[in-house]
Enzyme design. Structure first.
Site, mmCIF file in Angstrom:
data_model
loop_
_atom_site.group_PDB
_atom_site.id
_atom_site.type_symbol
_atom_site.label_atom_id
_atom_site.label_comp_id
_atom_site.label_asym_id
_atom_site.label_seq_id
_atom_site.Cartn_x
_atom_site.Cartn_y
_atom_site.Cartn_z
ATOM 1 N N HIS A 180 129.538 11.949 -10.481
ATOM 2 C CA HIS A 180 129.623 13.396 -10.754
ATOM 3 C C HIS A 180 129.667 14.286 -9.511
ATOM 4 O O HIS A 180 129.831 15.499 -9.642
ATOM 5 C CB HIS A 180 128.494 13.826 -11.702
ATOM 6 C CG HIS A 180 127.126 13.811 -11.092
ATOM 7 N ND1 HIS A 180 126.102 14.608 -11.550
ATOM 8 C CD2 HIS A 180 126.588 13.100 -10.060
ATOM 9 C CE1 HIS A 180 125.019 14.393 -10.846
ATOM 10 N NE2 HIS A 180 125.287 13.485 -9.933
ATOM 11 N N HIS A 181 129.543 13.715 -8.307
ATOM 12 C CA HIS A 181 129.725 14.504 -7.076
ATOM 13 C C HIS A 181 131.147 14.373 -6.508
ATOM 14 O O HIS A 181 131.507 15.122 -5.588
ATOM 15 C CB HIS A 181 128.744 14.053 -5.995
ATOM 16 C CG HIS A 181 127.303 14.331 -6.311
ATOM 17 N ND1 HIS A 181 126.856 15.558 -6.729
ATOM 18 C CD2 HIS A 181 126.212 13.517 -6.271
ATOM 19 C CE1 HIS A 181 125.547 15.500 -6.926
ATOM 20 N NE2 HIS A 181 125.134 14.269 -6.664
ATOM 21 N N ALA A 182 131.938 13.437 -7.014
ATOM 22 C CA ALA A 182 133.262 13.167 -6.430
ATOM 23 C C ALA A 182 134.252 14.244 -6.851
ATOM 24 O O ALA A 182 134.643 14.329 -8.021
ATOM 25 C CB ALA A 182 133.756 11.791 -6.866
ATOM 26 N N ASN A 223 128.257 18.914 -9.119
ATOM 27 C CA ASN A 223 129.168 19.922 -8.573
ATOM 28 C C ASN A 223 130.625 19.649 -8.915
ATOM 29 O O ASN A 223 131.396 20.568 -9.218
ATOM 30 C CB ASN A 223 129.011 19.993 -7.050
ATOM 31 C CG ASN A 223 129.230 18.639 -6.382
ATOM 32 O OD1 ASN A 223 128.434 17.714 -6.555
ATOM 33 N ND2 ASN A 223 130.320 18.499 -5.633
#
Length: 583
Positions: A180-182, A223
């Site tokens: 979920h940060h990629a 993010n």
């Protein structure tokens, strides 16, 4: 090596085929104990009534060779799988075979440049990979990170498609690396490809899905998922994360409560941003009941995807929060009431091996229909949590009718509710609020209207001094209307029935007097209408197997309801409930 559930008869089919396709992989499969020759659900053509479960030991191959103690370690998934097997949960699920995501699927979210860059990691030396990793934020690279990341993304897609095709009611994927940060053009925060975002886009493009709820309870803000769907009303992104006034990773004010979506999707991004004291079960369940469930019910999703980071769990070395396995079980149970139970849980972060294993076991157990573990008697959120929840309600109240119970809104906001063409959208707070977010002022997110959210504040303050309780809805232990129960058994296929009025499959209820099936009050309200017109008071939910009395206006728990609950459980899960398992 643990082959992730492959029987001895499958060793050659999967191990040799994979090794011949990718020679650098050296797989020696040892069949796990207790699974026999159980086939994968993906090999079956008939739908399975049990939740899907996916794990593949090949995702262990990606590791930090320069720092074996790195928290994002291969043991994160194998320890979870070992506990699931130890508790007998694996053999009760429908096992699904992992697969790699295709390039076309990855490019639904990520740029071709990012895909090609990651693809080149297979040919680089260890030193070259270390040098390459310096260009990224909190990422380590390995020769096998690319196939591992493809497997993680492809596995989440595969499970999602099986749920949408009706082959499985729900599913859990024990995968790594997380995602979920990629962001679109690069990896970040241990994440290579955003598996949940890709699965959501596949669902939209390939299955004509127009309402997806993504619940991200990883302790870090997702993010990249927020960025991907920020201006897309087809996806409601709800993140519960440690914020600490933009001082906790990824350290961005974009994780704050006033970042609510783009111009075309205001309100479709909800950041339950925690600041202050350490949060645990009372705080997370308060956010569920006062924010997530009202908004999600109004949104009415067709699919729920969970970015299941378990680093808010007790004793996690990075998150430092205190959510227990019991807390994760209850959050999972609450989400099962949405989207007709269509839910896919995808493992993200979580770095205490004991905590993540216990928590994932609790989640799988709930999806199997096992009884919920009991919460403590006193469940009160701390003062900082009350302030944080109020900030989010205040920010979101102009965009969700379901939140109006907590306060009034002005004339402009009412016009917004009604989608009036004359309404001028409220000025965005994204820029003006940033300085207040950084300075620690989490209140006033509604643009200065101090009345908004006051009733919520009063409600939560009362809970904080123990005058009221919130999450656990205590059912009545008796009901004068139990005499109306029909002596006839429910049909064996009752769990497959839909509303007889609108053919809606979400939230079906069965009248316990005439056995007609109608949808719940938050869908089209046909069971409510049936009860009012026929004076039949009792109904059982096919979603969570609870019983409601419309005349008592309460849930009911009584031994006389056991036959009906057992019948629904058998129809829904293909097995009788275990001892004491009466919801």
């Amino acid at each position: 090596r643990d082959d992730g559930g492959l029987s001895a008869g499958k060793r050659g089919e999967f191990g040799e085929a994979f090794c011949s396709r990718t020679p650098r992989w050296r797989c020696h499969f040892v069949p796990p104990q207790g699974l026999g020759d159980r086939p994968f659900a993906s090999k079956a053509h008939e739908p399975c009534s049990k939740p899907g479960l996916l794990y593949d030991a090949r995702m262990r191959e990606h590791e930090n060779e320069g720092n074996p103690s790195h928290p994002e370690s291969p043991d994160r998934i194998s320890r979870i799988w070992s506990l699931l097997r130890e508790r007998g949960l694996v053999e009760r699920c429908c096992l699904v075979e992992a697969r790699e995501a295709t390039k076309e699927e990855i490019l639904k979210i990520h740029s071709e440049e990012h895909y090609v860059t990651m693809e080149t990691t297979r040919e680089k030396s260890t030193e070259e990979l270390r040098e390459m990793a310096r260009d990224y934020n909190s990422v380590y690279l390995h020769k096998l990170i690319f196939p591992c990341a493809l497997l993680a993304a492809g596995s989440v897609i595969e499970m999602t498609e099986k749920v949408l095709q009706g082959k499985l009611p729900s599913g859990v994927t024990v995968v790594r690396p997380p995602g979920h940060h990629a962001v679109t053009e690069k990896c970040m925060g241990f994440c290579i490809f955003n598996s949940v975002a890709i699965a959501a886009k596949v669902a939209i493009d390939n299955h004509n899905i127009s309402r997806i709820l993504i619940v991200d309870w990883d302790v870090h803000h997702g993010n990249a998922t927020q960025e991907q769907f920020y201006d897309d009303k087809r996806v409601l992104y709800f993140s519960l994360h440690r914020y600490d006034n933009a001082m906790f990773y990824p350290k961005s004010t974009a994780a704050g409560p006033t970042h609510m979506g783009g111009v075309s999707a205001k309100g479709y991004n909800v950041n339950m941003a925690w600041s202050g004291k350490m949060m645990g079960d009372p705080e997370y369940l308060a956010a569920f009941h006062h924010l997530l469930l009202p908004i999600a019910s109004e949104f009415n999703p067709e699919l729920v995807l969970v970015s299941c980071g378990l680093d808010a769990a007790k004793d996690d070395p990075l998150g430092r929060y205190h959510v227990s396995p019991v807390g994760y079980a209850h959050m999972t149970h609450l989400l099962r009431g949405l989207a007709g139970g269509k839910m896919v849980v995808a493992h993200e972060g979580g770095y205490n091996l004991k905590s993540i294993s216990e928590s994932m076991a609790a989640i799988v157990s709930v999806l199997l229909g096992d009884p919920l573990p009991c919460l403590p008697d006193k469940m009160v959120p701390n003062d900082d949590a009350v302030d944080c929840i109020r900030a989010v309600v205040s920010a979101q109240i102009p965009y969700w009718k379901s939140l109006r119970i907590f306060g009034s809104v002005g004339a402009k906001e009412m016009q917004y509710f009604d989608n009036s063409p004359d309404f001028e959208e409220p000025e965005s707070h994204d820029q003006t609020q940033e300085s207040r977010d950084r300075s620690g002022d989490v209140g006033g997110a509604s643009g200065g209207n101090e009345d908004i959210g006051d009733s919520l504040l009063s409600n939560l303050r009362e809970m904080a001094i123990g005058e009221t309780m919130m999450f656990a809805v205590t059912p009545k232990s008796d009901c004068e209307h139990l005499t109306t129960l029909s002596p006839k058994p429910l049909p064996p296929d009752i769990a497959s029935h839909r509303c007889e009025e609108c053919n809606e499959e979400r939230e079906p209820w069965v009248c316990l007097q005439c056995h007609h099936v109608y949808c719940g009050r938050y869908v089209n309200g046909h069971m409510l209408g049936h009860s009012g017109g026929s004076a039949h008071p009792l109904a059982i939910s096919l979603a969570d197997i609870s019983v409601w009395c419309f005349l008592c206006d309460s849930y009911i728990h009584h031994p006389s309801l056991t036959p009906a609950k057992s019948s629904v459980h058998l129809s829904k899960f293909g097995e009788h409930p275990s001892s004491g398992q009466q919801h």
